[in-house]
Design an enzyme around this catalytic site. Sequence first.
Site, PDB file in Angstrom:
ATOM      1  N   GLU A  78      -1.756 -14.914   9.602  1.00 29.76           N
ATOM      2  CA  GLU A  78      -1.411 -16.221  10.275  1.00 29.76           C
ATOM      3  C   GLU A  78       0.053 -16.655  10.458  1.00 29.76           C
ATOM      4  O   GLU A  78       0.477 -17.137  11.358  1.00 29.76           O
ATOM      5  CB  GLU A  78      -1.511 -17.280   8.801  1.00 29.76           C
ATOM      6  N   ASP A  79       0.966 -15.792   9.484  1.00 26.41           N
ATOM      7  CA  ASP A  79       2.459 -16.080  10.012  1.00 26.41           C
ATOM      8  C   ASP A  79       3.231 -14.884  10.690  1.00 26.41           C
ATOM      9  O   ASP A  79       4.129 -15.051  11.049  1.00 26.41           O
ATOM     10  CB  ASP A  79       3.101 -16.063   8.685  1.00 26.41           C
TER      11      ASP A  79
END
Length: 217
Positions: A78-79
């Site tokens: 996600e990051d």
Amino acid sequence: MAGSRVLFFEHTLSIKGFDKALEALDWMKEEMCKEKGFSRHDGGDYYDHLVATAQDLLDVGIKDEDIIIACLLHDSVEDVEGITVKMVAGRFGENVAHMVDLVTKKPGVDYKVGDNLKRYLEAISKHPGASLIKTADRIHNFGTLKNATPEKKLRQALETEKYFIPFFKTCRGAHPRYAKYFFRAKTTIEPHLWEIKEHYEEIEQLRDQLRKQERTA
């Protein structure tokens, strides 16, 4: 404090023979550190959060190395630009990748919209490992709100009350062998949640009183 926690965690993984988990930890220490712009609102390395969540699962007796690995990697896709589910699968296997994929929020989806968040949690709740990871994540995030903005505190409190408390209940029914952990999440978070809500109710009451005084002045 955070440094000693990481060392203790590494020692625990070493004793257990969790070599792949150590590999995952080293990867996240390299990728999700302050030097690369990944820090928490308390100023620490972001990977401290990953260690704390995985350690919590170890502390309650989770023995499945894949779950611990996925917990360490739960924010990576996600990051971190360039890390993909396929990459995770190649390094740690399809089971780990599936759990990471389940807890990864997808681009273009607004998770502040209740229905989207609800569907996201419903999908997670069907998998025991992903359910444990998301629960550990929420416990730690909620327990480290001290240095967060007032707006974030209230947003987390309302979101947790409406969506995560029911999520914990669903997980207790779906995965009874881990029911104690999901119940612990509820009892750990709720007192802090109520405190945040009460604090903001008092602030709003004071603001209303000031507004009334200003109108009558």
